[in-house]
Design a protein around this motif. Structure first.
Motif, PDB file in Angstrom:
ATOM      1  N   UNK A  34       0.987  -1.311  -0.098  1.00  0.00           N
ATOM      2  CA  UNK A  34      -0.066  -0.017  -0.123  1.00  0.00           C
ATOM      3  C   UNK A  34       0.871   1.279   0.066  1.00  0.00           C
ATOM      4  N   UNK A  35       1.947   1.146   0.978  1.00  0.00           N
ATOM      5  CA  UNK A  35       2.820   2.433   0.962  1.00  0.00           C
ATOM      6  C   UNK A  35       3.414   2.721  -0.688  1.00  0.00           C
ATOM      7  N   UNK A  36       4.146   1.951  -1.261  1.00  0.00           N
ATOM      8  CA  UNK A  36       4.604   2.179  -2.415  1.00  0.00           C
ATOM      9  C   UNK A  36       3.926   2.502  -3.434  1.00  0.00           C
ATOM     10  N   UNK A  37       2.554   1.754  -3.518  1.00  0.00           N
ATOM     11  CA  UNK A  37       1.523   2.157  -4.372  1.00  0.00           C
ATOM     12  C   UNK A  37       1.107   3.611  -4.152  1.00  0.00           C
ATOM     13  N   UNK A  38       0.439   3.966  -2.863  1.00  0.00           N
ATOM     14  CA  UNK A  38       0.314   5.195  -2.554  1.00  0.00           C
ATOM     15  C   UNK A  38       1.426   6.242  -3.069  1.00  0.00           C
ATOM     16  N   UNK A  39       2.685   5.911  -2.844  1.00  0.00           N
ATOM     17  CA  UNK A  39       3.677   6.794  -3.442  1.00  0.00           C
ATOM     18  C   UNK A  39       3.709   6.975  -4.633  1.00  0.00           C
ATOM     19  N   UNK A  86      -5.680   9.821  -3.898  1.00  0.00           N
ATOM     20  CA  UNK A  86      -4.494  10.503  -3.713  1.00  0.00           C
ATOM     21  C   UNK A  86      -3.766  11.049  -4.924  1.00  0.00           C
ATOM     22  N   UNK A  87      -3.821  10.542  -6.033  1.00  0.00           N
ATOM     23  CA  UNK A  87      -3.457  11.255  -7.160  1.00  0.00           C
ATOM     24  C   UNK A  87      -4.127  12.562  -7.433  1.00  0.00           C
ATOM     25  N   UNK A  88      -5.518  12.545  -7.066  1.00  0.00           N
ATOM     26  CA  UNK A  88      -6.325  13.702  -7.431  1.00  0.00           C
ATOM     27  C   UNK A  88      -6.165  14.616  -6.607  1.00  0.00           C
ATOM     28  N   UNK A  89      -5.867  14.388  -5.433  1.00  0.00           N
ATOM     29  CA  UNK A  89      -5.647  15.568  -4.251  1.00  0.00           C
ATOM     30  C   UNK A  89      -4.292  16.216  -4.731  1.00  0.00           C
ATOM     31  N   UNK A  90      -3.303  15.231  -4.989  1.00  0.00           N
ATOM     32  CA  UNK A  90      -1.912  15.664  -5.110  1.00  0.00           C
ATOM     33  C   UNK A  90      -1.901  16.766  -6.402  1.00  0.00           C
ATOM     34  N   UNK A  91      -2.880  16.392  -7.301  1.00  0.00           N
ATOM     35  CA  UNK A  91      -3.109  17.100  -8.372  1.00  0.00           C
ATOM     36  C   UNK A  91      -3.827  18.573  -8.292  1.00  0.00           C
ATOM     37  N   UNK A  92      -4.833  18.185  -8.017  1.00  0.00           N
ATOM     38  CA  UNK A  92      -6.028  19.247  -7.868  1.00  0.00           C
ATOM     39  C   UNK A  92      -5.651  20.386  -6.687  1.00  0.00           C
ATOM     40  N   UNK A  93      -5.196  20.009  -5.882  1.00  0.00           N
ATOM     41  CA  UNK A  93      -5.030  20.928  -4.598  1.00  0.00           C
ATOM     42  C   UNK A  93      -3.869  22.052  -4.905  1.00  0.00           C
ATOM     43  N   UNK A  94      -2.928  21.858  -5.612  1.00  0.00           N
ATOM     44  CA  UNK A  94      -2.152  22.883  -6.038  1.00  0.00           C
ATOM     45  C   UNK A  94      -2.627  23.529  -7.336  1.00  0.00           C
ATOM     46  N   UNK A  95      -2.995  22.595  -8.437  1.00  0.00           N
ATOM     47  CA  UNK A  95      -3.470  23.330  -9.585  1.00  0.00           C
ATOM     48  C   UNK A  95      -4.480  24.364  -9.495  1.00  0.00           C
ATOM     49  N   UNK A  96      -5.394  24.304  -8.286  1.00  0.00           N
ATOM     50  CA  UNK A  96      -6.712  25.052  -8.127  1.00  0.00           C
ATOM     51  C   UNK A  96      -6.384  26.078  -6.905  1.00  0.00           C
TER      52      UNK A  96
END
Length: 540
Positions: A34-39, A86-96
């Protein structure tokens, strides 16, 4: 005599671990996975972010889908949903992040979180279909499908940050002329998922399969390179009769929401810049424009009700001797206000209008105001809700027939398509970005306009109150651009084109087809799973 009998202890051979130890070992393995997939999911989000204006590395865009596909491959749907989130938050939080500059973190994080949910759905669907034959194709189609949903729901959707809108140059951008933003996104996602498949094949030792899949991934941008050949080039004047277009950026007194409190200063800035252009024309320093484009909110004083505002706009139009497309806030209908583009003719004043068809929820109107006030009193910053227009944004002025969209409407496929299909020879985007400060929002909006230029084979005149204003050629290249929070005027001769791209002819067809492919793959997994569950339930 001492005994020769050994007195030490002999260790017995270790037996199999007990149940508790086995469970602990299993949880360690699962936790590590889970850890490496989350990374990996975090890396996918970062790569997507870097592809967009801000970092502006568009060729990284395929790597986002590639890394996310590696993260979710072979996982259960619920694990895929977590990784997609996780990918979505990593992308959208700074993008918006620009959405919270002057209104606080809550609206920004709520918007980013709502958009990340769609990537969670994508992660679940991609994981569920990752064991199917041809899974890279289905995964790419699912990218298009989730963006189609995100662009429509809730409250009419928010299609900002779609994969295809990252492309401002390069081979993938050409696909816009053949299937719009969805086709660009599909090409990027397919390239990425094929690269992921090549990596997985190589890990399994299938060098031949990995090489063939990698060749397939490289073939997509190669096809995009060839797709440029029949498309218009960087000339603003080729392809039809020309009109001389002036774009005026008057600037605002200061960034932020306070520009609304200094409405007269904003109007005066645009009047003075236009009168200055008229003086330059009289001196032979600039050509005489056929039409002038002012931005959204260039007159937040209703010129139909305020005689002084109307006189100032007429003074500018009479001085330049050409119609001005004014962005105004107009009272009505009823208790509402309207975000309106007005054709203001020299000598005769206001004429044809276009009212923004898609007001921004929570920015120009508040749905369920009483409910959302429970979470933030910022909803009352929008004192009066904006009404939605019901007519297509095509206007005639100065001998040109223009497709007009206002601000965020540039990212809504159907709104732009309707206006172009109504016979427009060029695109106009009127916008006000003063509320987003010195952020990447303006660059992201220019990028969307660049994709639209290629999609419809039309030049684009983008006018902003405070920047970035731009003139964009039919190949998406920027012929002229301003900076942020400075006055600027561009005068360009622009062809009024009547050719039709395949994207214009097909409309939303490619998006629906690709979304249906993704949905079909999902059904191919879901239906047998439901049957097996029913069979087990019946047997029990």
């Amino acid at each position: 005599m001492p005994s020769a009998t050994p007195t030490g202890t002999v260790e017995r051979p270790a037996g199999p671990p007990g149940p508790a130890a086995a469970r602990a070992s299993r949880w360690r393995r699962v936790g590590g996975q889970v850890a490496w997939r989350t990374l990996l999911a975090v890396v996918a989000g970062v790569l997507l972010l870097l592809a967009f204006p801000g970092a502006s590395l568009p060729l990284l865009a395929p790597l986002g889908p590639a890394v996310l596909a590696l993260a979710v491959h072979g996982q259960r749907a619920r694990s895929g949903a977590w990784l997609g989130l996780v990918a979505g938050l990593t992308f959208f939080v700074p993008l918006l992040s620009w959405s919270g500059i002057f209104v606080g973190a809550l609206p920004w994080l709520a918007l980013a979180g709502s958009q990340a949910v769609f990537l969670a759905l994508l992660g679940a669907a991609t994981a569920a279909t990752s064991r199917l034959p041809l899974w890279p194709l289905w995964a790419a189609a699912l990218w298009v499908g989730q963006e189609a949903l995100r662009g429509r729901f809730p409250f009419g959707g928010f299609p900002w940050g779609r994969l295809g809108l990252s492309q401002t140059e390069g081979p993938f951008l050409a696909f816009a002329a053949y299937g719009g933003v969805p086709m660009v996104g599909f090409a990027l996602a397919l390239t990425g998922t094929l690269l992921a498949a090549a990596v997985l094949a190589l890990r399994r030792g299938g060098r031949r399969a990995a090489a063939l899949t990698a060749v397939g991934a490289l073939a997509v941008p190669a096809l995009g390179g060839l797709a440029w050949l029949p498309l218009p080039g960087s000339s603003l004047t080729a392809g039809g009769p020309t009109r001389t277009v002036a774009v005026v950026q008057g600037d605002v007194p200061q960034p932020g929401l306070a520009f609304n409190e200094r409405r007269r200063a904003v109007l005066d800035n645009h009047v003075q810049q236009t009168i200055g252009l008229a003086e330059a024309v009289a001196a032979g320093e600039q050509p005489q424009p056929d039409l002038v484009v002012w931005p959204e909110n260039s007159s937040d004083i209703d010129p139909y009700r305020n005689d002084d505002a109307a006189r100032e706009i007429s003074r500018a139009a009479d001085a330049i001797g050409a119609p001005i497309l004014v962005g105004a806030v107009v009272s009505g209908p009823g208790e509402f206000v309207s975000n309106t583009a007005i054709v203001w003719e020299p000598g005769s004043g206001p004429g044809d209008t276009y009212v923004k068809r898609h007001p921004v929820p929570f920015g120009e109107y508040i749905p369920a105001r009483d409910f959302f006030r429970l979470f933030s009193d910022k909803v009352d910053l929008v004192r009066r809700d904006f009404a939605a227009g019901d007519e297509v944004g095509v206007l005639e002025l100065g001998g040109a027939r223009v497709a007009d969209v206002i601000c965020f409407e540039v990212v809504y496929d159907g709104l732009v398509l309707d206006a172009v299909r109504a016979g427009a020879g060029m695109l106009v985007v009127q916008t006000n970005n003063a509320t987003f400060g010195y952020s990447a929002e303006s660059e992201q909006q220019v990028a969307a306009a660049q994709v639209r230029a290629v999609e419809f084979g039309r030049s684009v005149a983008l006018a902003s109150t405070s920047g970035i204003s731009a003139v964009i050629a039919p190949d998406g290249s920027v012929a002229a651009a301003s900076g942020l929070f400075e006055p600027a005027v561009f005068v360009e001769e622009i062809a009024q084109r009547d050719s039709r791209t395949l994207a214009e002819r097909l409309g939303a067809g490619p998006e629906w087809l690709l979304s249906a492919l993704g949905a079909g793959a999902l059904l191919a997994v879901a239906v047998p799973a439901l049957r097996r569950r029913r069979t087990r339930g019946g047997a029990a």
